[in-house]
Design a protein around this motif. Structure first.
Motif, PDB file in Angstrom:
ATOM      1  N   MET A 129      88.220 -22.498  -8.686  1.00 13.73           N
ATOM      2  CA  MET A 129      88.272 -21.329  -9.692  1.00 13.73           C
ATOM      3  C   MET A 129      86.722 -21.128 -10.202  1.00 13.73           C
ATOM      4  SD  MET A 129      91.179 -19.881 -10.304  1.00 13.73           S
ATOM      5  CE  MET A 129      90.896 -19.175 -11.736  1.00 13.73           C
ATOM      6  N   ARG A 130      86.154 -22.285 -10.430  1.00 15.29           N
ATOM      7  CA  ARG A 130      84.713 -22.055 -10.832  1.00 15.29           C
ATOM      8  C   ARG A 130      83.923 -21.497  -9.769  1.00 15.29           C
ATOM      9  NH1 ARG A 130      85.833 -26.463 -14.054  1.00 15.29           N
ATOM     10  NH2 ARG A 130      85.414 -28.159 -12.586  1.00 15.29           N
TER      11      ARG A 130
ATOM     12  N   LEU B 278      78.768 -23.049 -15.326  1.00 13.91           N
ATOM     13  CA  LEU B 278      79.925 -23.379 -14.468  1.00 13.91           C
ATOM     14  C   LEU B 278      79.360 -24.306 -13.217  1.00 13.91           C
ATOM     15  CD1 LEU B 278      81.392 -19.764 -13.977  1.00 13.91           C
ATOM     16  CD2 LEU B 278      82.527 -21.827 -15.268  1.00 13.91           C
TER      17      LEU B 278
ATOM     18  N   ASN C  24      83.764 -18.858 -18.774  1.00 17.88           N
ATOM     19  CA  ASN C  24      84.855 -17.715 -17.988  1.00 17.88           C
ATOM     20  C   ASN C  24      85.397 -16.763 -18.770  1.00 17.88           C
ATOM     21  OD1 ASN C  24      85.010 -19.298 -15.522  1.00 17.88           O
ATOM     22  ND2 ASN C  24      86.929 -20.297 -16.264  1.00 17.88           N
TER      23      ASN C  24
ATOM     24  N   THR D  46      82.057 -14.203 -19.108  1.00 21.82           N
ATOM     25  CA  THR D  46      82.085 -13.563 -17.685  1.00 21.82           C
ATOM     26  C   THR D  46      82.959 -12.184 -17.804  1.00 21.82           C
ATOM     27  OG1 THR D  46      81.078 -15.459 -16.688  1.00 21.82           O
ATOM     28  CG2 THR D  46      81.771 -13.757 -15.304  1.00 21.82           C
ATOM     29  N   SER D  47      84.138 -12.704 -17.933  1.00 22.09           N
ATOM     30  CA  SER D  47      85.164 -11.774 -17.972  1.00 22.09           C
ATOM     31  C   SER D  47      85.021 -10.414 -19.083  1.00 22.09           C
ATOM     32  CB  SER D  47      86.381 -12.318 -18.191  1.00 22.09           C
ATOM     33  OG  SER D  47      86.802 -13.322 -17.191  1.00 22.09           O
TER      34      SER D  47
ATOM     35  N   CYS E 178      75.886 -18.016 -17.426  1.00 18.53           N
ATOM     36  CA  CYS E 178      77.461 -18.577 -17.281  1.00 18.53           C
ATOM     37  C   CYS E 178      77.581 -19.049 -16.091  1.00 18.53           C
ATOM     38  CB  CYS E 178      78.232 -17.166 -17.238  1.00 18.53           C
ATOM     39  SG  CYS E 178      78.530 -16.704 -18.926  1.00 18.53           S
TER      40      CYS E 178
ATOM     41  N   ASN F 258      84.333 -24.821 -20.156  1.00 16.33           N
ATOM     42  CA  ASN F 258      84.679 -23.882 -19.091  1.00 16.33           C
ATOM     43  C   ASN F 258      85.285 -22.516 -19.521  1.00 16.33           C
ATOM     44  OD1 ASN F 258      85.343 -24.108 -15.930  1.00 16.33           O
ATOM     45  ND2 ASN F 258      87.223 -22.971 -16.609  1.00 16.33           N
ATOM     46  N   ILE F 259      86.071 -22.393 -20.362  1.00 19.81           N
ATOM     47  CA  ILE F 259      86.536 -21.268 -21.185  1.00 19.81           C
ATOM     48  C   ILE F 259      85.633 -20.574 -21.411  1.00 19.81           C
ATOM     49  CG2 ILE F 259      88.004 -20.526 -23.019  1.00 19.81           C
ATOM     50  CD1 ILE F 259      89.862 -23.145 -22.552  1.00 19.81           C
TER      51      ILE F 259
ATOM     52  N   SER G 210      82.674 -14.852 -27.907  1.00 21.46           N
ATOM     53  CA  SER G 210      81.728 -15.587 -27.274  1.00 21.46           C
ATOM     54  C   SER G 210      80.692 -16.440 -28.467  1.00 21.46           C
ATOM     55  CB  SER G 210      80.921 -15.106 -26.207  1.00 21.46           C
ATOM     56  OG  SER G 210      81.652 -14.339 -25.191  1.00 21.46           O
TER      57      SER G 210
ATOM     58  N   MET H 293      84.570 -17.808  -9.903  1.00 21.95           N
ATOM     59  CA  MET H 293      83.951 -17.359 -10.714  1.00 21.95           C
ATOM     60  C   MET H 293      82.323 -17.102 -10.261  1.00 21.95           C
ATOM     61  SD  MET H 293      84.397 -15.423 -13.513  1.00 21.95           S
ATOM     62  CE  MET H 293      86.377 -16.073 -14.005  1.00 21.95           C
TER      63      MET H 293
ATOM     64  N   ARG I  93      82.756  -8.298 -17.002  1.00 22.59           N
ATOM     65  CA  ARG I  93      83.532  -7.757 -15.812  1.00 22.59           C
ATOM     66  C   ARG I  93      84.297  -6.594 -16.542  1.00 22.59           C
ATOM     67  NH1 ARG I  93      88.398  -7.687 -14.581  1.00 22.59           N
ATOM     68  NH2 ARG I  93      88.931  -9.078 -15.937  1.00 22.59           N
TER      69      ARG I  93
END
Length: 250
Positions: free
Chosen positions: A110-111, A233, A81, A84-85, A229, A77-78, A147, A114, A88
């Protein structure tokens, strides 16, 4: 212990011996008859005991492994995320925090947030990566290194325990992030330079058409990365044990 191994090495031989002893007990007088019957009964009891113990051990291992899989799910999950961040941040898209703070204690919600961010805000504006300056590219490249390393760490530690679908998606993230990183490693002094400031090559030809094609590949790679991603998720909820929200003390 694998079932086919246990059957071939333990259950089948003991069953055959027990059957032979039972048949032999009809052909011999006492006290041999009673001895053979008792031995056959003991072998059958051993088979039942082995199956019972094996079931208890397997149930305990499954319980313990469920805890491990929850931790692995958090690591995956990390990765999704964090990657993706990174995109962003490169697009300079700000996010508004939900008013309901309990969302942060619910991994599923949260997923979902996202995934919604990826589909509704990031993918429609992914072409904005071509507007990054040199500082943005430097930061973006460092994030892609992160990543790549996270994906390699998860695969190195847990690949044998992961579902093939999850392994495939992590490999896809690794490949796309590495592709984006390779663009920067090939042209660290050119990516982010405005087209108007680009100098011609040694033959006096403009470099603008070439880097327009490079940016096109960058956008395509980043678009694929975001979609992967999002898919990862989605798969977390179905491939890993559910993570319970953190309970709040009154």
């Amino acid at each position: 212990m694998k079932k086919h191994f246990m059957f071939a090495v333990l259950v089948l031989p003991l069953t055959l011996v027990a059957a032979v002893l039972m048949v032999a007990s009809f052909c011999v007088p006492d006290p041999w008859r009673s001895l053979f019957v008792n031995l056959a009964a003991g072998l059958v009891g051993s088979i039942i005991t082995v199956f019972y113990i094996e079931k208890i051990i397997r149930r305990n291992e499954q319980h313990e492994w469920t805890k491990v899989m929850r931790h692995i799910g958090r690591q995956v999950n990390i990765l999704a995320n964090g990657t993706t961040s990174s995109v962003r941040s490169a697009l300079r898209i700000k996010v508004s925090f939900p008013r309901d703070l309990e969302v942060f204690d619910d991994p599923r919600r949260m997923r979902a947030m996202m995934i919604e961010l990826i589909e509704d805000r990031l993918l429609p504006r992914i072409s904005g990566l071509s507007q990054m300056n040199q500082d943005d590219w430097r930061t973006f490249a460092n994030n892609m290194i992160g990543s790549v390393k996270d994906a390699e760490r998860i695969l190195t530690l847990f690949s044998r325990s992961l579902d093939p679908t999850i392994v495939g998606l992590i490999l896809d993230i690794h490949e796309r992030a590495l592709a984006l990183l390779s663009h920067y490693q090939t042209w660290p002094d050119m990516l982010g330079v405005p087209f108007a400031q680009m100098k011609p090559n040694n033959r006096g030809e403009s470099m603008v058409p070439f880097f327009e094609a490079v940016y096109k590949h960058v956008v395509q790679d980043a678009e694929q990365l975001l979609k992967i991603c999002g898919n990862l998720l989605r798969e977390i909820d179905t491939r890993f044990p559910a993570t319970q929200p953190v309970s709040k003390k009154s």
